[in-house]
Design a protein around this motif. Sequence first.
Motif, PDB file in Angstrom:
ATOM      1  N   ARG A 204       8.064  42.047 -17.892  1.00  0.00           N
ATOM      2  CA  ARG A 204       8.350  41.937 -18.962  1.00  0.00           C
ATOM      3  C   ARG A 204       7.214  41.923 -19.798  1.00  0.00           C
ATOM      4  N   ASN A 205       7.268  43.010 -20.866  1.00  0.00           N
ATOM      5  CA  ASN A 205       6.141  42.761 -21.835  1.00  0.00           C
ATOM      6  C   ASN A 205       6.614  43.849 -23.128  1.00  0.00           C
ATOM      7  N   GLY A 206       7.767  43.349 -23.485  1.00  0.00           N
ATOM      8  CA  GLY A 206       8.422  43.805 -24.546  1.00  0.00           C
ATOM      9  C   GLY A 206       9.659  44.660 -24.093  1.00  0.00           C
ATOM     10  N   ASN A 207       9.336  45.704 -22.921  1.00  0.00           N
ATOM     11  CA  ASN A 207      10.226  46.431 -22.225  1.00  0.00           C
ATOM     12  C   ASN A 207      10.406  45.670 -20.871  1.00  0.00           C
ATOM     13  N   ILE A 208      11.236  45.875 -19.993  1.00  0.00           N
ATOM     14  CA  ILE A 208      11.340  45.624 -18.623  1.00  0.00           C
ATOM     15  C   ILE A 208      11.316  46.743 -17.821  1.00  0.00           C
ATOM     16  N   LYS A 209      10.132  46.671 -16.766  1.00  0.00           N
ATOM     17  CA  LYS A 209       9.930  47.607 -15.683  1.00  0.00           C
ATOM     18  C   LYS A 209      10.098  46.868 -14.261  1.00  0.00           C
ATOM     19  N   ILE A 210      11.106  47.667 -13.618  1.00  0.00           N
ATOM     20  CA  ILE A 210      11.469  47.036 -12.464  1.00  0.00           C
ATOM     21  C   ILE A 210      10.842  47.826 -11.271  1.00  0.00           C
ATOM     22  N   GLY A 211      10.161  47.270 -10.160  1.00  0.00           N
ATOM     23  CA  GLY A 211       9.745  47.876  -8.769  1.00  0.00           C
ATOM     24  C   GLY A 211       9.698  47.224  -7.788  1.00  0.00           C
ATOM     25  N   LYS A 212       9.445  47.895  -6.629  1.00  0.00           N
ATOM     26  CA  LYS A 212       9.351  47.054  -5.321  1.00  0.00           C
ATOM     27  C   LYS A 212       8.004  46.590  -4.970  1.00  0.00           C
ATOM     28  N   VAL A 213       7.977  45.384  -4.325  1.00  0.00           N
ATOM     29  CA  VAL A 213       6.773  44.604  -4.315  1.00  0.00           C
ATOM     30  C   VAL A 213       6.198  45.179  -2.904  1.00  0.00           C
ATOM     31  N   LYS A 214       4.862  45.410  -2.841  1.00  0.00           N
ATOM     32  CA  LYS A 214       4.256  46.118  -1.786  1.00  0.00           C
ATOM     33  C   LYS A 214       3.326  44.862  -1.146  1.00  0.00           C
ATOM     34  N   ASP A 215       2.707  44.371  -1.827  1.00  0.00           N
ATOM     35  CA  ASP A 215       1.820  42.946  -1.267  1.00  0.00           C
ATOM     36  C   ASP A 215       1.841  42.069  -2.067  1.00  0.00           C
ATOM     37  N   ILE A 216       1.428  40.730  -1.864  1.00  0.00           N
ATOM     38  CA  ILE A 216       1.538  39.659  -2.708  1.00  0.00           C
ATOM     39  C   ILE A 216       0.500  38.639  -2.128  1.00  0.00           C
ATOM     40  N   SER A 217       0.047  37.923  -2.946  1.00  0.00           N
ATOM     41  CA  SER A 217      -1.069  36.818  -2.722  1.00  0.00           C
ATOM     42  C   SER A 217      -0.759  35.595  -3.759  1.00  0.00           C
ATOM     43  N   LYS A 218      -1.462  34.416  -3.413  1.00  0.00           N
ATOM     44  CA  LYS A 218      -1.325  33.408  -4.536  1.00  0.00           C
ATOM     45  C   LYS A 218      -1.793  33.684  -5.705  1.00  0.00           C
ATOM     46  N   GLY A 219      -2.663  34.856  -5.841  1.00  0.00           N
ATOM     47  CA  GLY A 219      -3.242  35.157  -7.191  1.00  0.00           C
ATOM     48  C   GLY A 219      -2.717  36.407  -7.835  1.00  0.00           C
ATOM     49  N   GLY A 220      -1.641  37.112  -7.050  1.00  0.00           N
ATOM     50  CA  GLY A 220      -0.977  38.203  -7.910  1.00  0.00           C
ATOM     51  C   GLY A 220      -0.413  39.164  -6.793  1.00  0.00           C
TER      52      GLY A 220
ATOM     53  N   THR B 209       4.058  27.249  -8.536  1.00  0.00           N
ATOM     54  CA  THR B 209       3.016  27.458  -7.565  1.00  0.00           C
ATOM     55  C   THR B 209       3.680  27.071  -6.156  1.00  0.00           C
ATOM     56  N   ALA B 210       4.597  26.023  -6.196  1.00  0.00           N
ATOM     57  CA  ALA B 210       5.585  25.483  -4.963  1.00  0.00           C
ATOM     58  C   ALA B 210       6.370  26.533  -4.530  1.00  0.00           C
ATOM     59  N   GLN B 211       7.108  27.112  -5.748  1.00  0.00           N
ATOM     60  CA  GLN B 211       8.060  28.341  -5.386  1.00  0.00           C
ATOM     61  C   GLN B 211       7.397  29.628  -4.861  1.00  0.00           C
TER      62      GLN B 211
ATOM     63  N   GLU C  53     -14.401  44.312  -1.745  1.00  0.00           N
ATOM     64  CA  GLU C  53     -13.131  43.610  -2.067  1.00  0.00           C
ATOM     65  C   GLU C  53     -13.299  42.341  -3.037  1.00  0.00           C
ATOM     66  N   ARG C  54     -12.692  42.225  -3.937  1.00  0.00           N
ATOM     67  CA  ARG C  54     -12.921  41.127  -5.135  1.00  0.00           C
ATOM     68  C   ARG C  54     -11.696  39.932  -5.065  1.00  0.00           C
ATOM     69  N   ARG C  55     -10.707  40.213  -4.189  1.00  0.00           N
ATOM     70  CA  ARG C  55      -9.512  39.248  -4.185  1.00  0.00           C
ATOM     71  C   ARG C  55     -10.082  37.972  -3.681  1.00  0.00           C
ATOM     72  N   ASN C  56      -9.626  36.781  -4.059  1.00  0.00           N
ATOM     73  CA  ASN C  56      -9.740  35.350  -3.707  1.00  0.00           C
ATOM     74  C   ASN C  56      -8.631  34.939  -2.603  1.00  0.00           C
ATOM     75  N   HIS C  57      -7.569  35.811  -2.723  1.00  0.00           N
ATOM     76  CA  HIS C  57      -6.726  35.189  -1.847  1.00  0.00           C
ATOM     77  C   HIS C  57      -6.112  36.094  -0.687  1.00  0.00           C
ATOM     78  N   ILE C  58      -5.801  35.645   0.424  1.00  0.00           N
ATOM     79  CA  ILE C  58      -5.207  36.644   1.459  1.00  0.00           C
ATOM     80  C   ILE C  58      -3.880  37.126   1.006  1.00  0.00           C
ATOM     81  N   ARG C  59      -3.947  38.650   1.277  1.00  0.00           N
ATOM     82  CA  ARG C  59      -2.667  39.207   0.849  1.00  0.00           C
ATOM     83  C   ARG C  59      -1.835  39.362   1.973  1.00  0.00           C
ATOM     84  N   PHE C  60      -0.535  39.282   1.769  1.00  0.00           N
ATOM     85  CA  PHE C  60       0.591  39.443   2.580  1.00  0.00           C
ATOM     86  C   PHE C  60       1.592  40.687   2.090  1.00  0.00           C
TER      87      PHE C  60
END
Length: 126
Positions: A22-38, A110-112, A4-11
């Motif tokens: 957004r990277n020129g085009n827009i891709k939409i998806g459903k978030v599976k997990d999230i942390s303060k780092g990604g 960061t606050a958001q 495991e290389r992540r520095n933050h707890i995943r939720f």
Amino acid sequence: MGAERRNHIRFLAQDNVIVALRNGNIKIGKVKDISKGGLSFEHIYEENLSEEVSKKEIVLWAEELRISNIPCRAIYDVPMPTPDEIQSFNIHFKTRRCGVQFESLSEEQTAQLDLFLKTYTKERSS
């Protein structure tokens, strides 16, 4: 599987958490997990998002909370196995999971993100 290389707890994200990459085009998806780092999200686009344009931003939202213009980079984008229940369909989408790492969040972002994690996630069980 590697260490495991992540520095933050995943939720785990609630079902109503959506991301737009957004990277020129827009891709939409459903978030599976999230942390303060990604975060990781699932999408149905054929192309590998980690190999596209290097400058990327995401917009993250659920209900009335939205965090815009989060700079990030795609770490991986891999195909997901097709669920057994849709194997027999004539037409089905190929789902992929993409992991992004946040880069240089502003104090406001960061606050958001902290509020977002408290409101729209639950801690993963081991």
